[in-house]
Structures are given as C-alpha cells and as structure tokens.
Design a protein around this motif. Structure first.
Motif, PDB file in Angstrom:
ATOM      1  N   LYS A  68      -9.304 -15.132  15.858  1.00  0.00           N
ATOM      2  CA  LYS A  68      -8.480 -13.972  15.542  1.00  0.00           C
ATOM      3  C   LYS A  68      -7.230 -14.038  16.423  1.00  0.00           C
ATOM      4  N   VAL A  69      -6.085 -14.399  15.845  1.00  0.00           N
ATOM      5  CA  VAL A  69      -4.902 -14.704  16.647  1.00  0.00           C
ATOM      6  C   VAL A  69      -3.635 -14.176  16.005  1.00  0.00           C
ATOM      7  N   THR A  70      -2.688 -13.804  16.831  1.00  0.00           N
ATOM      8  CA  THR A  70      -1.340 -13.464  16.386  1.00  0.00           C
ATOM      9  C   THR A  70      -0.367 -13.959  17.443  1.00  0.00           C
ATOM     10  N   ASN A 111      -3.238  -3.651  16.008  1.00  0.00           N
ATOM     11  CA  ASN A 111      -3.062  -3.501  14.564  1.00  0.00           C
ATOM     12  C   ASN A 111      -3.739  -4.673  13.846  1.00  0.00           C
ATOM     13  N   GLU A 112      -4.753  -4.383  13.052  1.00  0.00           N
ATOM     14  CA  GLU A 112      -5.486  -5.447  12.366  1.00  0.00           C
ATOM     15  C   GLU A 112      -4.585  -6.239  11.417  1.00  0.00           C
ATOM     16  N   GLN A 113      -3.516  -5.611  10.904  1.00  0.00           N
ATOM     17  CA  GLN A 113      -2.592  -6.319  10.015  1.00  0.00           C
ATOM     18  C   GLN A 113      -1.801  -7.394  10.750  1.00  0.00           C
ATOM     19  N   ALA A 114      -1.778  -7.303  12.076  1.00  0.00           N
ATOM     20  CA  ALA A 114      -0.956  -8.229  12.848  1.00  0.00           C
ATOM     21  C   ALA A 114      -1.553  -9.620  12.929  1.00  0.00           C
ATOM     22  N   TYR A 115      -2.870  -9.729  12.817  1.00  0.00           N
ATOM     23  CA  TYR A 115      -3.538 -11.004  13.071  1.00  0.00           C
ATOM     24  C   TYR A 115      -3.380 -11.977  11.899  1.00  0.00           C
ATOM     25  N   GLY A 116      -3.323 -13.242  12.255  1.00  0.00           N
ATOM     26  CA  GLY A 116      -3.171 -14.281  11.249  1.00  0.00           C
ATOM     27  C   GLY A 116      -1.737 -14.656  10.955  1.00  0.00           C
ATOM     28  N   ARG A 117      -0.799 -14.074  11.691  1.00  0.00           N
ATOM     29  CA  ARG A 117       0.617 -14.362  11.433  1.00  0.00           C
ATOM     30  C   ARG A 117       1.433 -14.064  12.693  1.00  0.00           C
TER      31      ARG A 117
END
Length: 296
Positions: A143-145, A203-209
């Motif tokens: 789980k990374v950003t 913010n869960e939307q932040a991860y993966g990008r």
C-alpha cells in the motif's frame, strides 16, 4: 492512538512529525543522528535506515511509514537503491502503509504543466534513480503513495534557492544561480509538502498513485525580489552560472557536477499541475509572502 514512523530528520520530516503529533498521534523519527523536533509524542531514534532488519523492528506496529530521507546528492545513483530496497523490505515485512516523498526529477525535461500522470521519462542518473524507487514500490503490491515536490523553499529548506539565493539576497551580495533567472519555476513550501504527506496518508484514494505538492510558480528573480522586499534588503543582484562555472566547481566539490542534469533548458519553464491535490486531498499552496516571512 495511531503510530507512525518517519525516516529522515530534515525540515519536511520535522514538520510532518509535528503535524501528526499535534493531532495526538505518536511518531517515531529515525535518522543516523537521532535528530528531530522536541514534542512529547515524538520519539527520536538513531539508526541506519539501510539496515532492513533494524528498520523492520522499529516499524513494527506502525500505521504508516513515511520516508523523506536521501543520501548525499552526488551519491544518489549508488546509495539510493540501497536505501529504498531497505525501506521497501521493511514495509513488506510489517504491512505498514508506505508514503514516499519524491521530487520532479523522474519526469525528465518535459513541456508543462506536468501532471502526476506524466510518464517517468528521465534519462539522467538522479532522475532514473527516483523513477525506479517509485516503480519498484508501485509494482511490489504494498500500500504505497508518492508525494512529489518542486524545488523547496521556506524555513529549513535545502535547495538551490535556500543555499545560493537566500543568503546573498538578505545580505545584499551577488547571487550566482545554476538556474534560468527569468522563466517560471514551481516552488514547494516545506509546510505544504508536510501537509500533503499527512493528507495523502489519511486518504484511501491517495494510494496506488502519485500526487504533487501544491506550488507557487514564479521566476527565481521574482522570488528573490519578494524576499528582499519583505526583509527590507536591497534589490537583488543575480547572475546565472554557466556550464563552465559548474564544470570548474566540480573539481572542488562533487555536488556541482550533479547540477548539470537538473538545469532546465534555456527559456524553458518548469511548471507543475497540482489541481488534483487541491480537489481530492484538500491541500493548497501557502502564499509566497507567508513562506518567506518564516525564512526571515
């Protein structure tokens, strides 16, 4: 109580630690020297982050691992992969959420405004090492950003502006700058970088990008003029360093040889788009004058 680990002890790491601690969350800061801000909820640990076993031990039970650390500038190609491999190993072992502080080198020379979705097309040594760090983390399944900042300015910043412009301007001396003096350039305040790191982590939307730190865009001459005006200093005197200047200086200090890669093309603006950060993460740029007043 949430618990976070921050690898690094510089200005952005310290600001991030204080933001978390002031919200009642526990922070462990890891650096070779064990430095960091004084706060009851901030624990400072002296450790080598390239030791994956020790780092794993220190990150056990944490909600988030932030990294703001970097090797000496001229040693990035050799030492950055060692550091990022250790960090990623600890993240995999502990299952902690991973928030990386990056910069804009990985994009290479492009026509802006640059969005976080631009390809990482750098061909230079430092740009490629930054790109690989993100590419490996993103492909690892953790789980990374990544939060990417422009050139830093503000209290405690370590950048071309802080090292080569700030002091001479405040002291009324000639500033020699390895940068175009009159083209737009995106600058990130230290506090805005810290606020973006914290917002992305929550913010869960932040991860993966990746995300861009909000910036203020102006030329280095304009930024120097704003600083001088607020400080009551004389109008700045500035000259652009030449490729020959940098080549000669590289014989005295390896830092200077590394500047060739990051100088923008003549007349070429370097501007980023951070609209998604404002819209989704709710972070906007602090006014230039407010950032510079902290410097003064």
């Amino acid at each position: 109580m949430k618990f976070h680990v921050i690898v690094g002890r510089g200005a952005t790491a310290s600001k991030t630690a204080l933001l978390l601690a002031e919200d009642g969350e526990r922070v462990r800061m890891i650096s070779r020297t064990g430095g960091g801000p004084d706060h009851p909820l901030v624990e400072k640990v002296a450790a080598d982050a390239t030791d994956a076993d020790r780092l794993t031990e220190l990150a056990e039970g944490a909600d988030t691992l932030f990294t703001t650390a970097a090797p000496p500038y001229h040693a990035w190609p050799e030492q950055f992969p060692i550091l990022t491999t250790s960090l990623l190993t600890a993240v995999k072992r502990t299952g902690v959420a991973y928030v990386m502080l990056g910069n804009l080198y990985a994009y290479g020379p492009v026509d802006g405004p640059i969005t976080p979705g631009f390809p990482l097309a750098a061909t230079g040594r430092k740009g490629r090492v930054r790109a690989r760090a993100w590419e490996e983390a993103a492909a690892s399944g953790v789980k990374v950003t990544e939060v990417r900042a422009g050139q830093f300015y503000g209290a405690g910043a370590f950048s071309v502006f802080s090292l080569m412009v700030q002091g001479p301007v405040l002291e009324g001396r000639l500033a020699l700058v390895p940068q175009e003096l009159d083209v737009p350039h995106s600058y990130s305040g230290i506090g805005d970088a810290a606020r973006t790191l914290v917002a992305a982590s929550r913010n869960e939307q932040a991860y993966g990008r990746a995300w861009h730190v909000p910036t203020s865009t102006l030329s280095v001459r304009e930024l120097a003029g704003r600083l001088a005006g607020l400080a009551g200093a004389p109008e700045p005197r500035m000259e652009k360093m030449t490729e020959r200047d940098l080549t000669l200086l590289a014989f005295t200090e390896p830092f200077w040889a590394e500047m060739h890669e990051v100088i923008t093309k003549p007349g070429h603006p370097f501007v980023i788009d951070f609209s998604e950060t404002e819209k989704i993460l709710g972070v906007s740029a602090t006014s230039v004058d407010d950032v510079l007043r902290e410097v003064i």
